[in-house]
Design a protein around this motif. Sequence first.
Motif, PDB file in Angstrom:
ATOM      1  N   GLU A   7      34.917 -45.092 -23.456  1.00 54.59           N
ATOM      2  CA  GLU A   7      35.590 -44.396 -24.553  1.00 54.59           C
ATOM      3  C   GLU A   7      34.633 -44.176 -25.725  1.00 54.59           C
ATOM      4  N   LYS A   8      33.818 -45.183 -26.027  1.00 54.93           N
ATOM      5  CA  LYS A   8      32.808 -45.034 -27.087  1.00 54.93           C
ATOM      6  C   LYS A   8      31.801 -43.955 -26.732  1.00 54.93           C
ATOM      7  N   ALA A   9      31.339 -43.959 -25.498  1.00 52.87           N
ATOM      8  CA  ALA A   9      30.369 -42.953 -25.061  1.00 52.87           C
ATOM      9  C   ALA A   9      30.981 -41.553 -25.122  1.00 52.87           C
ATOM     10  N   ASP A  10      32.239 -41.417 -24.738  1.00 56.99           N
ATOM     11  CA  ASP A  10      32.894 -40.104 -24.819  1.00 56.99           C
ATOM     12  C   ASP A  10      33.007 -39.626 -26.263  1.00 56.99           C
ATOM     13  N   ARG A  11      33.320 -40.528 -27.181  1.00 60.07           N
ATOM     14  CA  ARG A  11      33.389 -40.137 -28.591  1.00 60.07           C
ATOM     15  C   ARG A  11      32.016 -39.723 -29.104  1.00 60.07           C
ATOM     16  N   LYS A  12      30.968 -40.458 -28.708  1.00 59.37           N
ATOM     17  CA  LYS A  12      29.615 -40.081 -29.121  1.00 59.37           C
ATOM     18  C   LYS A  12      29.219 -38.729 -28.562  1.00 59.37           C
ATOM     19  N   ILE A  13      29.532 -38.483 -27.314  1.00 61.30           N
ATOM     20  CA  ILE A  13      29.179 -37.211 -26.690  1.00 61.30           C
ATOM     21  C   ILE A  13      29.949 -36.073 -27.346  1.00 61.30           C
ATOM     22  N   ASN A  14      31.205 -36.311 -27.715  1.00 60.35           N
ATOM     23  CA  ASN A  14      31.960 -35.276 -28.423  1.00 60.35           C
ATOM     24  C   ASN A  14      31.328 -34.969 -29.779  1.00 60.35           C
ATOM     25  N   LYS A  15      30.828 -35.987 -30.479  1.00 57.62           N
ATOM     26  CA  LYS A  15      30.122 -35.757 -31.743  1.00 57.62           C
ATOM     27  C   LYS A  15      28.818 -34.997 -31.507  1.00 57.62           C
ATOM     28  N   ILE A  16      28.142 -35.294 -30.423  1.00 55.48           N
ATOM     29  CA  ILE A  16      26.899 -34.596 -30.087  1.00 55.48           C
ATOM     30  C   ILE A  16      27.193 -33.124 -29.797  1.00 55.48           C
ATOM     31  N   ILE A  17      28.268 -32.848 -29.075  1.00 52.37           N
ATOM     32  CA  ILE A  17      28.656 -31.472 -28.794  1.00 52.37           C
ATOM     33  C   ILE A  17      28.975 -30.738 -30.090  1.00 52.37           C
ATOM     34  N   LYS A  18      29.666 -31.424 -30.995  1.00 55.23           N
ATOM     35  CA  LYS A  18      29.997 -30.812 -32.284  1.00 55.23           C
ATOM     36  C   LYS A  18      28.732 -30.499 -33.073  1.00 55.23           C
ATOM     37  N   SER A  19      27.751 -31.397 -33.073  1.00 51.47           N
ATOM     38  CA  SER A  19      26.511 -31.128 -33.800  1.00 51.47           C
ATOM     39  C   SER A  19      25.722 -30.000 -33.145  1.00 51.47           C
ATOM     40  N   GLY A  20      25.796 -29.878 -31.833  1.00 55.03           N
ATOM     41  CA  GLY A  20      25.159 -28.749 -31.150  1.00 55.03           C
ATOM     42  C   GLY A  20      25.785 -27.425 -31.546  1.00 55.03           C
ATOM     43  N   CYS A  21      27.110 -27.406 -31.665  1.00 54.40           N
ATOM     44  CA  CYS A  21      27.792 -26.182 -32.110  1.00 54.40           C
ATOM     45  C   CYS A  21      27.424 -25.848 -33.552  1.00 54.40           C
ATOM     46  N   TYR A  22      27.354 -26.859 -34.414  1.00 50.56           N
ATOM     47  CA  TYR A  22      26.946 -26.627 -35.797  1.00 50.56           C
ATOM     48  C   TYR A  22      25.511 -26.102 -35.867  1.00 50.56           C
ATOM     49  N   ALA A  23      24.644 -26.600 -34.996  1.00 47.21           N
ATOM     50  CA  ALA A  23      23.255 -26.141 -34.990  1.00 47.21           C
ATOM     51  C   ALA A  23      23.167 -24.672 -34.584  1.00 47.21           C
ATOM     52  N   ILE A  24      23.954 -24.282 -33.600  1.00 49.54           N
ATOM     53  CA  ILE A  24      23.961 -22.872 -33.208  1.00 49.54           C
ATOM     54  C   ILE A  24      24.475 -22.016 -34.359  1.00 49.54           C
ATOM     55  N   GLY A  25      25.519 -22.461 -35.035  1.00 52.17           N
ATOM     56  CA  GLY A  25      26.038 -21.724 -36.187  1.00 52.17           C
ATOM     57  C   GLY A  25      25.024 -21.631 -37.313  1.00 52.17           C
ATOM     58  N   GLY A  26      24.310 -22.724 -37.577  1.00 47.75           N
ATOM     59  CA  GLY A  26      23.265 -22.703 -38.595  1.00 47.75           C
ATOM     60  C   GLY A  26      22.120 -21.789 -38.208  1.00 47.75           C
ATOM     61  N   GLY A  27      21.782 -21.773 -36.926  1.00 45.06           N
ATOM     62  CA  GLY A  27      20.735 -20.873 -36.448  1.00 45.06           C
ATOM     63  C   GLY A  27      21.121 -19.416 -36.605  1.00 45.06           C
ATOM     64  N   VAL A  28      22.380 -19.096 -36.318  1.00 44.04           N
ATOM     65  CA  VAL A  28      22.851 -17.715 -36.490  1.00 44.04           C
ATOM     66  C   VAL A  28      22.842 -17.346 -37.970  1.00 44.04           C
TER      67      VAL A  28
END
Length: 101
Positions: A7-28
């Motif tokens: 469950e902890k790993a899933d929460r961390k991975i969800n945060k990582i996915i969110k930061s990846g989406c933010y990075a794409i938005g910042g890049g655009v």
Amino acid sequence: MFSDREEKADRKINKIIKSGCYAIGGGVGLWFMYALYPREQGAESIAALFGNVAAVLGLYGVIILAVAVFKRDWAIIVNKLMVWIVLPTIIFILFMNSWPS
């Protein structure tokens, strides 16, 4: 409070996915700044820096999302590597190359 490791790993991975989406938005967003930034005398290095940092952020986001989708077990390790070693090195090199002298 005492949740299991998966469950902890899933929460961390969800945060990582969110930061990846933010990075794409910042890049655009930085790419739009690059496209709209006025090309005045002496400002070419700043415009080039916007374009290069936009590419790096977009690439980081795409890599993180691809790893999180296809190799979910590696997502935490790849994110730590990218955030602590790869991205700072690339951004430092970009700033040093485009610094006006």
